[in-house]
Design an enzyme around this catalytic site. Sequence first.
Site, PDB file in Angstrom:
ATOM      1  N   GLY A  40     -21.866  45.492  26.461  1.00  0.00           N
ATOM      2  CA  GLY A  40     -22.462  45.830  27.751  1.00  0.00           C
ATOM      3  C   GLY A  40     -21.486  46.378  28.763  1.00  0.00           C
ATOM      4  O   GLY A  40     -21.793  46.439  29.960  1.00  0.00           O
TER       5      GLY A  40
ATOM      6  N   GLU B  71     -19.127  43.753  21.078  1.00  0.00           N
ATOM      7  CA  GLU B  71     -20.051  44.799  20.616  1.00  0.00           C
ATOM      8  C   GLU B  71     -20.155  45.955  21.608  1.00  0.00           C
ATOM      9  O   GLU B  71     -21.212  46.199  22.189  1.00  0.00           O
ATOM     10  CB  GLU B  71     -21.440  44.193  20.389  1.00  0.00           C
ATOM     11  N   PRO B  72     -19.091  46.716  21.818  1.00  0.00           N
ATOM     12  CA  PRO B  72     -19.208  47.885  22.697  1.00  0.00           C
ATOM     13  C   PRO B  72     -19.981  49.008  22.019  1.00  0.00           C
ATOM     14  O   PRO B  72     -19.832  49.247  20.821  1.00  0.00           O
ATOM     15  CB  PRO B  72     -17.747  48.288  22.935  1.00  0.00           C
TER      16      PRO B  72
ATOM     17  N   ARG C  72     -22.011  51.775  24.445  1.00  0.00           N
ATOM     18  CA  ARG C  72     -21.965  52.790  25.505  1.00  0.00           C
ATOM     19  C   ARG C  72     -20.534  53.207  25.819  1.00  0.00           C
ATOM     20  O   ARG C  72     -20.251  54.396  26.011  1.00  0.00           O
ATOM     21  CB  ARG C  72     -22.631  52.215  26.758  1.00  0.00           C
TER      22      ARG C  72
ATOM     23  N   TYR D 125     -34.621  53.620  34.660  1.00  0.00           N
ATOM     24  CA  TYR D 125     -33.721  52.736  35.396  1.00  0.00           C
ATOM     25  C   TYR D 125     -33.291  53.274  36.756  1.00  0.00           C
ATOM     26  O   TYR D 125     -32.463  52.647  37.421  1.00  0.00           O
ATOM     27  CB  TYR D 125     -32.434  52.493  34.589  1.00  0.00           C
TER      28      TYR D 125
ATOM     29  N   CYS E 273     -44.827  67.022  32.500  1.00  0.00           N
ATOM     30  CA  CYS E 273     -45.911  66.862  33.481  1.00  0.00           C
ATOM     31  C   CYS E 273     -45.873  65.475  34.101  1.00  0.00           C
ATOM     32  O   CYS E 273     -46.822  64.682  33.970  1.00  0.00           O
ATOM     33  CB  CYS E 273     -47.260  67.140  32.819  1.00  0.00           C
ATOM     34  N   GLU E 274     -44.773  65.155  34.734  1.00  0.00           N
ATOM     35  CA  GLU E 274     -44.573  63.879  35.435  1.00  0.00           C
ATOM     36  C   GLU E 274     -43.715  64.145  36.668  1.00  0.00           C
ATOM     37  O   GLU E 274     -42.665  64.783  36.556  1.00  0.00           O
ATOM     38  CB  GLU E 274     -43.843  62.857  34.549  1.00  0.00           C
TER      39      GLU E 274
ATOM     40  N   TYR F 110     -27.803  56.098  24.582  1.00  0.00           N
ATOM     41  CA  TYR F 110     -29.200  55.867  24.961  1.00  0.00           C
ATOM     42  C   TYR F 110     -29.901  57.134  25.450  1.00  0.00           C
ATOM     43  O   TYR F 110     -30.831  57.056  26.238  1.00  0.00           O
ATOM     44  CB  TYR F 110     -29.300  54.743  26.007  1.00  0.00           C
TER      45      TYR F 110
END
Length: 471
Positions: free
Chosen positions: A270, A312-313, A315, A363, A390-391, A420
């Site tokens: 994280g 656990e890297p 990103r 996010y 279309c958003e 991600y």
Amino acid sequence: MTANPLAPAWLRPPADANVLPATVWSQNAGRAASGVLEVAGVTATALADEFGTPLYVVDEADVRARAAEARDCFDREFAAVGSAAKVYYAGKAFLSTEIARWVTEAGLYIDICSGGELAVALTAGVDPSRLGFHGNNKSLAEIDRAVGVGVGVLVVDSLVEIERIADAAARHSRVQSVRLRLNSGVHAHTHEYLATAREDQKFGITLADAADAVARIRSHDSLLFLGLHSHIGSQIFESEGFVESAKRLLALHAELLSGGPIPELNLGGGFGIAYTSVDTALPMPEIAARFAGIVASECARLDIPVPLVAVEPGRSIVGPSTFTLYEVGTIKDVEVTVGETTAIRKYVSVDGGMSDNIRTALYAADYSVRLANRVSDAQPALVRIAGKHCESGDIVVLADYLPADVTPGDLIAVPATGAYHWAMASNYNYLARPAVVAVRDGAARVIVRGETEADLLSRDAGIRPNPNGAP
């Protein structure tokens, strides 16, 4: 230049909107003499000409270097306190067969969390003993396959999984190593959806239930309890949450030693990265030193041996390595009222959007953007990079400054899109997912093929011959 009142408080107009902040871009990104963005000797214009846009562009040497640095830092720091470390690459960030090979060649293990990710790792030729299998709802088929091929460790996420893994191991005449994922109750300073150790969420079991769960694991001859595991969240810039989580896990670890050896402790990942010039991420050597320091001091206080520590890297290995290349389609200057005055927000629409970067919509993540096909001495203008879906929430970059003369046909690049982005990409509005291109030593090659309309239609079981002969 005065800041646009529509800009967020943290964003200031740059003195030069062409500069590439080193903390946000990969190690081999820069500007060619012509002003064109280039990475590892290949220009953005050449990439767009050969592969089209949108396009994920990965600096291969950058990924390999970050993976090797993580391994070296944790090896060094934990050797200094009389122990050892395992660094798992979190495959959920971005996994392909090439990425799997790069990180394992750098000495890393791989953390997977689905049968599909297992298939990618195995297809890449990764030794299954170097895999850790997570997931809060691993199917019976996934568990059976993982045990059968020899996955190194399965992470028990709920009590029911103990019996499921034990049964699978017995069927395969194996002793399966497992870790127990705990919900430590530590509240990491990150987006609510990225915090994974708060009490009211789906992952892990509580500290109060841990002793009973470990006893149940130890009661099975087909299981080997390696240790506890926790993951407090994602995109975290401070170390206090990791420190508190380590203290809570080590206190329990010490209590459980009376029932048998516990060789490992997994503190998760994280670690945050810089998405904008104002983000300050902890360097990997500092992360490793802090982890080793707190584990060693707590073990000394508890009078227990320092266990092997796993991290656990994901990103932080692949995120900064990549930028996404887009072509500008339309531009609109929108007048917005701010108090008693008005200001202009320049909407720059590109040929991708939330189908290749959902993080902004999901996010409210902040990103940076730069012109990729040229430099400009025009005054910086506040821009919002919008997608073509279309958003109204289809935004790629909420706020940054580009030269005011940005125009249709320009190429723009959004850095720090390695984690991600491709992994969470979709076909919303039937957009094909972009290709992933690796660049190294002046050459570029496709490592994940971009989709075509034929790919999108290939799964539609209702297609019939068109009487008019149209495709």
